[in-house]
Design an enzyme around this catalytic site. Structure first.
Site, PDB file in Angstrom:
ATOM      1  CD  GLU A 112      68.622  -1.752   3.961  1.00 15.96           C
ATOM      2  OE1 GLU A 112      69.024  -1.847   2.780  1.00 15.96           O
ATOM      3  OE2 GLU A 112      67.746  -2.503   4.450  1.00 15.96           O
ATOM      4  CB  SER A 123      19.478  39.298  17.444  1.00 15.68           C
ATOM      5  OG  SER A 123      18.089  39.243  17.267  1.00 15.68           O
TER       6      SER A 123
END
Ligand code: ZN
Ligand code: ZN
Length: 762
Positions: A74, A335
């Site tokens: 690139e 409970s």
């Protein structure tokens, strides 16, 4: 000359400022949120706010040779140019003029990033703007930061940007597991992002890979081994979706961190997968019975980090509402709040493990309160009441301490969702008449595991335990005593897999089943982890078989067995203020010389009250044991001393109703002239059963009693010795010797009241 130079400089600055104003540096693009576990393992990712998969990809995540190929391909002079490369632009210009159209851009990586941030039509002017913005980027960012933007923003087909996104969506694998061929594909696709997609045109992509691959091989950028991989790896894939490990957890992280690009969470993916598998296994037999959902959460006690979070058995199962996060759902806790009531009552000093509690029929707001088993035990120890999860003793204790105090205790251990419910809550909340979340329950139990220190649960990795902010919610002594009760192995609800679990550490746990069998719970802790398990239907549908101890406890035990490190025993060390003392087995209070059966009990040196047994009492009885005498009438009769048990009237009523035999003291001599009529004086001070600790020798104790308006004077006795007459309601003070004292107050109509106190000098 210098004037001309200055003018040139000034105009350059002016042009630059104008350009900066016209073309400001584009805003960085939003990244996808990536969530990793505590070891950095990928858990999941989400679309960025603009609907793109854009995972941040750092240069160091790409193998060095691939990075070299990328730069070579690139922008060969990337690390050397200021943002643009005049030579490359010149060459491109020549090529374009020759071709009569734009075929090459001569763009540097920086210029490409500028275009990715702010896409524009390809014109010569826009090229100039790109150059200018590349310069701006170079001023603001380092080369590595610009390369990171490139690697993260580069288009790879559809709504996929960046190498990391493509790796997950095309190859279903983290980028560090890609082979050289796949990586090469990812840096070639941007040449024509939609024309070279591996899910659409793998043939074109493969051809280009081979062409460019041999080129890179020739230039020494790839090895021979690489070229074999490049030839052999197929290019075709089907696009995947990004799966989430711990989906409900990941969604929560996303809500909490909407702007982050990467979050290292507290989750442990290994434990997460283990717990998920166990949840699925355990739910399987229940699904056939109509129980469709389950949730589990695991907290590391040391750091309060959530290491596993299963919000439903299957996130994908929409028929079972799998997307609903049951960890956060408000459910009846059954409970499971009972241990926190014990914590409060223990810290008030009125309960230790062996304290006896009444378990007899009880009227609760007009309804007869019932135990789960439908039976009553009469008189039970506190530890047995909690292990068997009896309801009546808890309702009575809650009534004694009050809803406000209990609400405060629950606040301290983090039950925030109870806050808005408070005005509607009654005594039934202790048996599940309220709504809490699995997360709150598990966090609260972690406070017990941490010796009473509360800290909120954590979602992010946090190694700094020294700075973990914690608040004391429960005394160390209460946390220890509750842990001793809940980890006892002589409990009736131990599951079958308890014995066979090889890796099982000591676990303290409590089960719960909500009204109508809608929810089954089990929450427990070892020294290492606190685990919360819920099984039920998110729709609230009850199932007759659903019971905490049968469905949730086996899962909890399996989770502990699978995730615990070996060789750990005790959960909490014994705190310095917890001691062992002799108590009367009948009353659970301090033994007196009249108590025949003495046992050992834990107590808090700081909190537990020194209440003496109030059941075993000595009576002055007639020789034939048929009647007893009081201090007034005993002088006229020959008598002997005998010990009898004076049980609470409610218990006697219950025993009578159930046909249980019991022995009561003989009646008061009916010929006694002082036989009380109506109620006698009410002794308000000293207080019955109190231990008076005197800090210095001269301290006196207040004496004070009230009577009805028809009474003018009181006669006081200490240890059956006459003290004298006082006006009714008159307060006076007296110094008493160390030891136990029997104090009586007689009114002028012959009614007697008696109390017992203990005096102790420090
Ligand atoms: Zn006793
Ligand atoms: Zn009498």
């Amino acid at each position: 000359m210098s004037l001309a130079a200055a003018a040139v400089c000034a105009s350059l600055v002016a042009v630059s400022l104008l350009m900066c104003w016209l073309y400001p540096l584009p805003q960085p693009k939003p990244y996808s949120l990536v969530i990793t576990d505590r070891h950095g393992t990928f858990l999941g990712a989400f679309l960025a706010n603009d609907g793109t998969w854009r995972l941040r990809t750092a240069p160091h995540e790409i193998p060095e040779r691939i990075k070299r190929i990328l730069i070579e391909k690139e922008d060969r002079y990337f690390y050397y140019h200021p943002g643009f490369n005049l030579l490359a632009i010149g060459r491109a210009l020549v090529q374009n003029i020759k071709a009569g159209r734009i075929i090459s851009g001569g763009s540097t990586i920086s210029m490409q990033v500028a275009r990715m941030l702010n896409p524009k039509e390809r014109t010569y002017w826009n090229k100039f703007v790109e150059i200018f913005q590349a310069l701006q980027l170079e001023w603001k960012y380092s080369k590595d930061e610009i390369l990171q933007m490139y690697l993260s923003l580069v288009p790879l087909g559809g709504n996929i940007e960046g190498l990391k996104s493509a790796s997950l969506l095309y190859y279903r694998t983290p980028i560090n597991r890609l082979n050289v061929a796949q990586l090469l594909d990812l840096i070639l696709i941007p040449n024509d992002p939609n024309g070279l997609r591996p899910d659409r045109r793998p043939d074109l992509l493969y051809r280009m890979r081979c062409e460019r691959g041999s080129d890179f091989l020739r230039r020494g950028l790839l090895s021979r081994q690489d070229s074999v991989v490049i030839w052999r790896t197929p290019a075709g894939v089907s696009r995947a979706t990004i799966g989430l490990t711990g989906p409900h957890f990941c969604l929560r992280i996303k809500d909490q961190h909407p702007r982050s690009s990467e979050v290292q969470s507290s989750l442990d993916s290994r434990i997460q997968k283990t717990v998920e598998a166990l949840v699925t296994n355990h739910l399987r037999p229940w699904k056939a019975r109509g129980v469709k959902n389950s949730a589990a959460i695991v907290i590391d006690n040391r750091t309060m980090e959530i290491v596993s979070y299963v919000g439903s058995e299957s996130f994908e199962d929409s028929l079972a509402s799998g997307q609903v996060d049951a960890v956060r759902a408000l459910r009846s806790p059954g409970s499971t709040l009972k241990p926190f009531l014990y914590a409060l009552v223990m810290d008030r000093g009125i309960l230790t493990p062996k304290t006896r509690l009444l378990d007899v029929p009880y009227d609760l707001d007009g309804y007869a309160a019932e135990n789960y088993e439908g039976t009553y035990s009469g008189f039970v120890s506190a530890e047995e009441a909690l292990r068997r999860s009896l309801n009546i003793p808890m309702i009575r204790l809650l009534k004694e301490v009050g809803l406000t105090s209990f609400g405060a205790t629950l606040d301290h251990v983090g039950f925030a969702s109870l806050q808005p419910q408070k005005p509607r809550l009654g005594l039934s909340m202790i048996v599940g008449g309220c709504g809490v979340t699995l997360e709150e329950l598990t966090t609260a139990y972690a406070s017990l595991a941490r010796g009473g220190l509360y800290s909120r649960a954590r979602y992010l990795k946090n190694n700094d335990t020294t700075g973990l902010p914690s608040e004391r919610a429960i005394s160390e002594a209460a946390a220890y005593m509750i842990t001793e009760i809940l980890s006892g192995i002589d409990r009736p609800d131990l599951p079958n897999n308890f014995e066979s679990s090889v890796n099982l550490p000591m676990v303290a746990f409590k089960t719960g089943t909500s009204y109508g069998r809608r929810d089954a719970w089990c929450v427990g802790y070892s020294a290492e982890f606190t685990v919360g398990v819920w099984i039920g239907n998110v729709t609230g549908k009850g199932v007759p078989d659903l019971v905490g101890s049968r469905s949730a406890t086996p899962l909890l035990i399996d989770i502990f067995n699978a995730i615990s490190s070996p060789h750990q025993k005790t959960i909490l060390p014994i705190p310095s203020d917890v001691g062992v003392r002799d108590v009367c087995a009948t009353s659970g209070k301090l033994a007196t010389k009249w108590c025949s059966h003495v046992i050992q009990d834990l107590f808090s040196k700081r909190h537990s009250l020194n209440q003496f047994c109030d059941i075993d009492k000595e009576y002055m009885v007639s020789i034939d044991s048929k009647k007893h005498y009081c201090v007034m009438c005993v002088k006229k009769h020959p008598h002997k001393l005998a010990v009898y048990q004076e049980y609470p009237p409610e218990l006697l009523t219950f025993w009578k109703a159930t046909g249980r035999p019991f022995r009561t003291p003989p009646v008061h001599d009916p010929t006694c002239e002082q036989l009380p009529q109506g109620s006698g004086p009410q002794i308000l001070s000293p207080i019955h059963d109190m231990t008076y600790l005197l800090t210095h020798g001269e301290e006196k104790i207040a004496f004070y009693a009230t009577s009805g308006v028809d009474v003018k004077s009181h006669i006081w006795y200490v240890d059956d010795r006459l003290l004298g007459h006082k006006r009714a309601g008159q307060k006076f003070f007296l110094k008493l010797q160390d030891g136990k004292h029997h104090i009586s107050c007689l009114d002028e109509r012959g009614r007697l009241s008696s109390i017992m106190i203990v005096v102790q000098s420090l």
